[in-house]
Write a protein that holds these residues in place. Structure first.
Motif, PDB file in Angstrom:
ATOM      1  N   GLY A  47      27.240 -21.026  51.993  1.00 47.93           N
ATOM      2  CA  GLY A  47      27.655 -21.125  53.384  1.00 47.93           C
ATOM      3  C   GLY A  47      28.195 -19.822  53.943  1.00 47.93           C
ATOM      4  N   ARG A  48      27.700 -18.705  53.411  1.00 48.24           N
ATOM      5  CA  ARG A  48      28.205 -17.389  53.793  1.00 48.24           C
ATOM      6  C   ARG A  48      27.145 -16.582  54.523  1.00 48.24           C
ATOM      7  NH1 ARG A  48      31.790 -15.022  50.327  1.00 48.24           N
ATOM      8  NH2 ARG A  48      32.002 -13.504  52.002  1.00 48.24           N
ATOM      9  N   ASP A  49      27.587 -15.648  55.343  1.00 46.37           N
ATOM     10  CA  ASP A  49      26.708 -14.690  55.985  1.00 46.37           C
ATOM     11  C   ASP A  49      26.105 -13.789  54.904  1.00 46.37           C
ATOM     12  OD1 ASP A  49      26.017 -12.992  58.565  1.00 46.37           O
ATOM     13  OD2 ASP A  49      26.788 -11.608  57.046  1.00 46.37           O
ATOM     14  N   PRO A  50      24.784 -13.537  54.944  1.00 46.41           N
ATOM     15  CA  PRO A  50      24.147 -12.739  53.889  1.00 46.41           C
ATOM     16  C   PRO A  50      24.714 -11.331  53.725  1.00 46.41           C
ATOM     17  CG  PRO A  50      22.484 -13.924  55.124  1.00 46.41           C
ATOM     18  CD  PRO A  50      23.788 -14.122  55.853  1.00 46.41           C
ATOM     19  N   TYR A  51      25.046 -10.676  54.819  1.00 46.80           N
ATOM     20  CA  TYR A  51      25.660  -9.347  54.719  1.00 46.80           C
ATOM     21  C   TYR A  51      27.051  -9.454  54.110  1.00 46.80           C
ATOM     22  CZ  TYR A  51      28.787  -5.681  56.428  1.00 46.80           C
ATOM     23  OH  TYR A  51      29.767  -4.734  56.531  1.00 46.80           O
ATOM     24  N   GLU A  52      27.884 -10.340  54.615  1.00 51.13           N
ATOM     25  CA  GLU A  52      29.263 -10.480  54.123  1.00 51.13           C
ATOM     26  C   GLU A  52      29.290 -10.877  52.643  1.00 51.13           C
ATOM     27  OE1 GLU A  52      31.949  -9.606  55.628  1.00 51.13           O
ATOM     28  OE2 GLU A  52      31.161  -9.294  57.640  1.00 51.13           O
ATOM     29  N   TYR A  53      28.366 -11.726  52.250  1.00 54.34           N
ATOM     30  CA  TYR A  53      28.280 -12.170  50.857  1.00 54.34           C
ATOM     31  C   TYR A  53      28.013 -10.978  49.937  1.00 54.34           C
ATOM     32  CZ  TYR A  53      26.809 -15.093  46.895  1.00 54.34           C
ATOM     33  OH  TYR A  53      26.684 -15.710  45.659  1.00 54.34           O
ATOM     34  N   ARG A  54      27.017 -10.173  50.300  1.00 58.93           N
ATOM     35  CA  ARG A  54      26.710  -8.974  49.502  1.00 58.93           C
ATOM     36  C   ARG A  54      27.882  -8.002  49.530  1.00 58.93           C
ATOM     37  NH1 ARG A  54      21.942 -10.699  51.560  1.00 58.93           N
ATOM     38  NH2 ARG A  54      20.046 -10.440  50.312  1.00 58.93           N
ATOM     39  N   ARG A  55      28.465  -7.836  50.701  1.00 57.19           N
ATOM     40  CA  ARG A  55      29.560  -6.874  50.879  1.00 57.19           C
ATOM     41  C   ARG A  55      30.730  -7.203  49.961  1.00 57.19           C
ATOM     42  NH1 ARG A  55      32.881  -3.731  50.861  1.00 57.19           N
ATOM     43  NH2 ARG A  55      33.480  -2.197  52.403  1.00 57.19           N
ATOM     44  N   GLN A  56      31.059  -8.477  49.844  1.00 56.30           N
ATOM     45  CA  GLN A  56      32.165  -8.879  48.974  1.00 56.30           C
ATOM     46  C   GLN A  56      31.837  -8.600  47.504  1.00 56.30           C
ATOM     47  OE1 GLN A  56      33.224 -13.022  49.132  1.00 56.30           O
ATOM     48  NE2 GLN A  56      35.108 -12.707  47.984  1.00 56.30           N
ATOM     49  N   LEU A  57      30.607  -8.872  47.104  1.00 58.12           N
ATOM     50  CA  LEU A  57      30.204  -8.633  45.716  1.00 58.12           C
ATOM     51  C   LEU A  57      30.165  -7.149  45.364  1.00 58.12           C
ATOM     52  CD1 LEU A  57      27.320 -11.244  45.389  1.00 58.12           C
ATOM     53  CD2 LEU A  57      29.601 -11.371  44.348  1.00 58.12           C
ATOM     54  N   LEU A  58      29.900  -6.298  46.346  1.00 58.76           N
ATOM     55  CA  LEU A  58      29.733  -4.864  46.100  1.00 58.76           C
ATOM     56  C   LEU A  58      30.946  -4.032  46.540  1.00 58.76           C
ATOM     57  CD1 LEU A  58      26.020  -4.618  47.263  1.00 58.76           C
ATOM     58  CD2 LEU A  58      26.869  -4.576  44.894  1.00 58.76           C
ATOM     59  N   ALA A  59      32.041  -4.675  46.855  1.00 66.69           N
ATOM     60  CA  ALA A  59      33.232  -3.969  47.346  1.00 66.69           C
ATOM     61  C   ALA A  59      33.612  -2.820  46.414  1.00 66.69           C
ATOM     62  CB  ALA A  59      34.399  -4.935  47.486  1.00 66.69           C
ATOM     63  N   GLY A  60      33.890  -1.669  47.013  1.00 71.46           N
ATOM     64  CA  GLY A  60      34.334  -0.504  46.250  1.00 71.46           C
ATOM     65  C   GLY A  60      33.222   0.320  45.630  1.00 71.46           C
ATOM     66  N   THR A  61      31.971   0.015  45.937  1.00 73.31           N
ATOM     67  CA  THR A  61      30.847   0.745  45.349  1.00 73.31           C
ATOM     68  C   THR A  61      30.142   1.577  46.419  1.00 73.31           C
ATOM     69  OG1 THR A  61      29.227  -0.996  45.787  1.00 73.31           O
ATOM     70  CG2 THR A  61      30.462  -1.154  43.719  1.00 73.31           C
ATOM     71  N   ARG A  62      29.265   2.456  45.973  1.00 73.35           N
ATOM     72  CA  ARG A  62      28.425   3.213  46.911  1.00 73.35           C
ATOM     73  C   ARG A  62      27.554   2.258  47.735  1.00 73.35           C
ATOM     74  NH1 ARG A  62      25.041   7.552  43.642  1.00 73.35           N
ATOM     75  NH2 ARG A  62      24.269   8.082  45.734  1.00 73.35           N
ATOM     76  N   GLN A  63      27.120   1.171  47.121  1.00 71.69           N
ATOM     77  CA  GLN A  63      26.289   0.194  47.812  1.00 71.69           C
ATOM     78  C   GLN A  63      27.011  -0.397  49.019  1.00 71.69           C
ATOM     79  OE1 GLN A  63      26.476   0.486  44.508  1.00 71.69           O
ATOM     80  NE2 GLN A  63      24.491   0.095  43.568  1.00 71.69           N
ATOM     81  N   ALA A  64      28.306  -0.607  48.907  1.00 68.08           N
ATOM     82  CA  ALA A  64      29.067  -1.187  50.022  1.00 68.08           C
ATOM     83  C   ALA A  64      29.013  -0.287  51.245  1.00 68.08           C
ATOM     84  CB  ALA A  64      30.514  -1.441  49.603  1.00 68.08           C
ATOM     85  N   ALA A  65      29.118   1.020  51.042  1.00 61.47           N
ATOM     86  CA  ALA A  65      29.052   1.953  52.173  1.00 61.47           C
ATOM     87  C   ALA A  65      27.671   1.915  52.827  1.00 61.47           C
ATOM     88  CB  ALA A  65      29.378   3.372  51.707  1.00 61.47           C
ATOM     89  N   VAL A  66      26.625   1.755  52.033  1.00 59.06           N
ATOM     90  CA  VAL A  66      25.266   1.678  52.567  1.00 59.06           C
ATOM     91  C   VAL A  66      25.101   0.383  53.363  1.00 59.06           C
ATOM     92  CG1 VAL A  66      22.806   1.640  51.969  1.00 59.06           C
ATOM     93  CG2 VAL A  66      24.376   3.098  50.682  1.00 59.06           C
ATOM     94  N   LEU A  67      25.596  -0.716  52.811  1.00 59.08           N
ATOM     95  CA  LEU A  67      25.534  -1.997  53.529  1.00 59.08           C
ATOM     96  C   LEU A  67      26.288  -1.935  54.850  1.00 59.08           C
ATOM     97  CD1 LEU A  67      26.016  -4.835  50.884  1.00 59.08           C
ATOM     98  CD2 LEU A  67      24.113  -4.565  52.470  1.00 59.08           C
ATOM     99  N   ASP A  68      27.475  -1.364  54.826  1.00 62.76           N
ATOM    100  CA  ASP A  68      28.273  -1.275  56.049  1.00 62.76           C
ATOM    101  C   ASP A  68      27.545  -0.475  57.127  1.00 62.76           C
ATOM    102  OD1 ASP A  68      30.295  -2.769  54.912  1.00 62.76           O
ATOM    103  OD2 ASP A  68      31.545  -1.031  54.418  1.00 62.76           O
ATOM    104  N   LEU A  69      26.936   0.643  56.731  1.00 60.56           N
ATOM    105  CA  LEU A  69      26.242   1.479  57.699  1.00 60.56           C
ATOM    106  C   LEU A  69      25.023   0.767  58.281  1.00 60.56           C
ATOM    107  CD1 LEU A  69      26.041   4.172  59.192  1.00 60.56           C
ATOM    108  CD2 LEU A  69      24.741   5.065  57.229  1.00 60.56           C
ATOM    109  N   VAL A  70      24.218   0.145  57.425  1.00 61.82           N
ATOM    110  CA  VAL A  70      23.015  -0.523  57.930  1.00 61.82           C
ATOM    111  C   VAL A  70      23.383  -1.695  58.833  1.00 61.82           C
ATOM    112  CG1 VAL A  70      22.489  -2.241  56.110  1.00 61.82           C
ATOM    113  CG2 VAL A  70      20.634  -1.078  57.309  1.00 61.82           C
ATOM    114  N   ALA A  71      24.412  -2.440  58.462  1.00 60.64           N
ATOM    115  CA  ALA A  71      24.827  -3.578  59.291  1.00 60.64           C
ATOM    116  C   ALA A  71      25.345  -3.107  60.647  1.00 60.64           C
ATOM    117  CB  ALA A  71      25.892  -4.393  58.570  1.00 60.64           C
ATOM    118  N   ALA A  72      26.137  -2.039  60.657  1.00 61.90           N
ATOM    119  CA  ALA A  72      26.670  -1.520  61.917  1.00 61.90           C
ATOM    120  C   ALA A  72      25.556  -1.008  62.819  1.00 61.90           C
ATOM    121  CB  ALA A  72      27.689  -0.416  61.636  1.00 61.90           C
TER     122      ALA A  72
END
Length: 193
Positions: A13-38
């Protein structure tokens, strides 16, 4: 993997971006996800009949996330926009990186939508591009490439745009139609039950 990650997000029941973001918190991947989502305006409304899908893949020492915007045309998807965010370490040639993302989208999208090799009598039926469907100029989506500033060692950039495009399209297709695609190419995929 990225289509299954989307399924897990929806099952939770989670947003696909937010779900990935929580799992990848603190990694290089999180910064990439944040940029693409923005840059894609994730969470902002789209016109009726449009949907977004997201995917992220690390390959060749680089990380690429893509957001796809699509609509339904006939029985399949029509991709209108692809937003790419890339962390390839120190960006030696940003213009080449953008060109690689665009060409990777053409190659990967062609394969995801139509790329199928068939055999008849032990021989390949597709002899050239008149029998092997590829993306045409008028079908090319707008592609935007954004670089994550990085001091990491340079990674590869040649094939990095290819792996995330098919799951991003499949995830957007699910968001639009409620149908999961688990077999490629889309042209021959029966809707998953």
């Amino acid at each position: 993997k990225e289509s299954f990650m989307d399924e897990l997000a929806h099952a939770a029941g989670r947003d696909p971006y937010e779900y990935r973001r929580q799992l990848l918190a603190g990694t290089r991947q999180a910064a990439v996800l944040d940029l693409v989502a923005a840059k894609a305006g994730w969470g902002q409304p789209l016109p009726e009949g449009y949907a977004r899908g997201i995917a992220i893949v690390a390959s060749y020492g680089s990380i690429v996330a893509q957001v796809v915007e699509l609509s339904k045309e006939g029985d399949g998807p029509r991709v209108h926009r692809v937003v790419c965010a890339v962390d390839c370490g120190v960006a030696i040639d940003p213009y080449n990186i953008a060109a690689q993302m665009e060409s990777g989208v053409v190659y990967g999208l062609s394969a995801a939508l139509w790329g199928e090799i068939t055999l008849k009598g032990g021989a390949v039926e597709q002899q050239n591009f008149h029998q092997y469907r590829v993306l045409r100029i008028n079908e090319m989506p707008r592609v935007e490439t954004w670089l994550v500033p990085s001091n990491e060692a340079p990674g590869g950039i040649g094939e990095c745009a290819v792996p995330p495009i098919a799951p991003a399209v499949a995830n957007a297709w699910y968001a639009l139609t409620g149908q999961r695609v688990r077999r490629l190419p889309f042209v021959s995929a029966a809707p998953a039950q």
